[in-house]
Design an enzyme around this catalytic site. Structure first.
Site, PDB file in Angstrom:
ATOM      1  N   LYS A  98       8.885 -16.822  -9.535  1.00  0.00           N
ATOM      2  CA  LYS A  98       8.537 -16.412 -10.302  1.00  0.00           C
ATOM      3  C   LYS A  98       6.839 -16.446 -10.919  1.00  0.00           C
ATOM      4  CE  LYS A  98       8.724 -12.428 -13.542  1.00  0.00           C
ATOM      5  NZ  LYS A  98       8.755 -12.922 -15.227  1.00  0.00           N
ATOM      6  N   LYS A 129     -10.981  -3.811  18.392  1.00  0.00           N
ATOM      7  CA  LYS A 129     -10.093  -4.250  18.281  1.00  0.00           C
ATOM      8  C   LYS A 129      -9.499  -4.016  19.603  1.00  0.00           C
ATOM      9  CE  LYS A 129      -8.400  -2.901  13.524  1.00  0.00           C
ATOM     10  NZ  LYS A 129      -7.290  -3.648  12.895  1.00  0.00           N
ATOM     11  N   ASN A 182       1.166  -0.663   0.218  1.00  0.00           N
ATOM     12  CA  ASN A 182      -0.314   0.051  -0.023  1.00  0.00           C
ATOM     13  C   ASN A 182       0.823   1.254  -0.134  1.00  0.00           C
ATOM     14  OD1 ASN A 182       0.272   0.696   2.637  1.00  0.00           O
ATOM     15  ND2 ASN A 182      -0.288  -0.804   3.358  1.00  0.00           N
TER      16      ASN A 182
END
Ligand code: CTP
Length: 400
Positions: A286, A342, A208
């Protein structure tokens, strides 16, 4: 903060030794007395005379120097120090420190002292990245040795990367940090920062755009208030904050292990953008495109939730567990629910939707969600948000 403090400055072999007189001058400007100690390698880069002239004290070089020893023995020298600074700290010196050698004056002093030790590594970027070097540094940091740098930039060897000795001004603030009597002095903090990368195969990953700026700024702000800070960070392009112990990790699993292994601490701040999913059965090789082959279907599985794990760490649970909530809609409502889910004490909710430039940018708009309600903080630089949070943490930990 440095008035009346005695600093032993060990100068080892490296091109950056030429900056040692500037560092001595800065330390003396702040009121410190500086005794320069020059290693054999250091003396190849700078002669003792300029160091002695700026320090206003003779330079100590040899372990078995009868004249110098009769004036002040090396053991007394080690005991008289309020801090020992190794700048530049060569790869060789860091290795010798890690192994506890005592075969010259500098290493003997480093073993004999009870004072805090700060190193400012300086070397070629490849040497700094070498696993042997990183293992030595980790050993030293686990023993409580403080570190400033290395900084990134052009190196004397012609390469570019992390390896430059930190600027004397930065080393000076790290030395001041050793004597910080801030509201968090004596407190320990764990901070996560940056993204994680989850392998798809041997060469690709899910990631990200987190820059690590907010988390790094929080680690630095807590350290400035006197906390002993352990930063567990994913792969980022920004430098590590000074005066902070850093554990670099890549995956959510590694971050989870490093954080739980870092307990107990007084406060944990989870600012990392941990990947929520990883590829189940990621291939080591890969994945091939191949003629006529269909694109691979990636089966994802959840990663461990670091914040929830810290909040549920039983007897080792930090007194204060702070998380972030990256939201793109119903920011506050989602954050209130997320805090409860959480088990965090506080949650800083930020809007990361397109156009806010929160992810990767320098500013942040947050809402602080606690058990007592929600507060909107004005949009501000991430460093300012970090300072506000650090002060709020200090007040919370002061409360009985
Ligand atoms: N977090 C974590 N470990 C994870 C995922 C998130 O520690 N595997 C932490 C983050 O560091 C942050 C908080 O949890 O402090 C919330 O992160 P966020 O991405 O907003 O929440 P998610 O758990 O991903 O929930 P959702 O995708 O439903 O918004």
């Amino acid at each position: 903060m440095l008035t009346g403090r005695r600093i032993l400055l060990i100068v080892t072999g490296g091109v950056a030794a030429y900056k040692a007189p500037v560092l001595i001058r800065r330390l003396r400007d702040k009121g410190a007395a500086v005794t320069p100690v020059l290693t054999e390698g250091g003396a190849r880069f700078i002669p003792p005379l300029p160091l002695a002239a700026v320090a206003g004290e003779p330079v100590r070089q040899a372990l078995f120097d009868a004249e110098a020893e009769s004036a002040m023995s090396h053991i007394d020298l080690a005991r008289a120090a309020d801090a020992v600074v190794v700048a530049p700290a060569s790869a060789d010196m860091l290795a010798r420190m890690a192994h506890g050698l005592a075969d010259d004056l500098a290493t003997t002093l480093l073993l004999a002292t009870d004072a805090p030790v700060l190193v400012a590594p300086a070397m070629n970027a490849g040497m700094w990245a070498h696993s042997a070097m990183q293992a030595n540094m980790a050993t030293l940091e686990a023993r409580g040795v403080h570190r400033a740098g290395p900084a990134e930039g052009d190196l004397a060897c012609g390469e570019t990367g992390p390896g430059r000795m930190e600027a004397p001004e930065t080393i000076l603030s790290a030395v001041e940090g050793l004597f910080a009597a801030g509201p968090l002095a004596g407190r320990t903090a764990l901070v996560t920062s940056g993204p994680t990368q989850e392998p798809v195969d041997g060469v690709r990953y899910l990631g990200n755009r987190s820059s690590g700026r907010q988390g790094h700024a929080i680690a630095a702000a807590l350290a400035r208030l006197g906390a002993t800070v352990h930063l567990v960070r994913g792969p980022v392009a920004i430098p590590d904050p000074p005066g902070v112990r850093v554990t670099p990790v890549t995956t959510a699993d590694e971050m989870h292990a490093a954080c739980l292994g870092g307990l107990p601490v007084d406060v944990a701040v989870c600012a990392a953008a941990v990947a929520d999913w990883r590829v189940a059965d990621a291939d080591d090789g890969k994945l091939k495109k191949g003629a006529g082959r269909a694109p691979p279907a990636l089966r994802l599985e959840e990663t461990p939730d670091v914040l929830s794990a810290l909040a549920a760490a039983g007897p080792h649970r930090p007194r204060l567990v702070v998380g972030f909530a990256a939201e793109t809609e119903s920011v506050v409502d989602n954050a209130v629910a997320k805090r409860a889910r959480k088990g965090a004490d506080w949650l800083l909710a930020n809007d990361v939707s397109a156009g806010t430039e929160t992810f990767g940018g320098a500013a942040n708009t947050v809402h602080l969600v606690t058990a007592d309600g929600t507060e909107a903080w004005p949009r501000d630089a991430k460093t300012a948000v970090a300072d506000t949070l650090a002060h709020r943490i200090a007040s919370a930990l002061e409360a009985p």
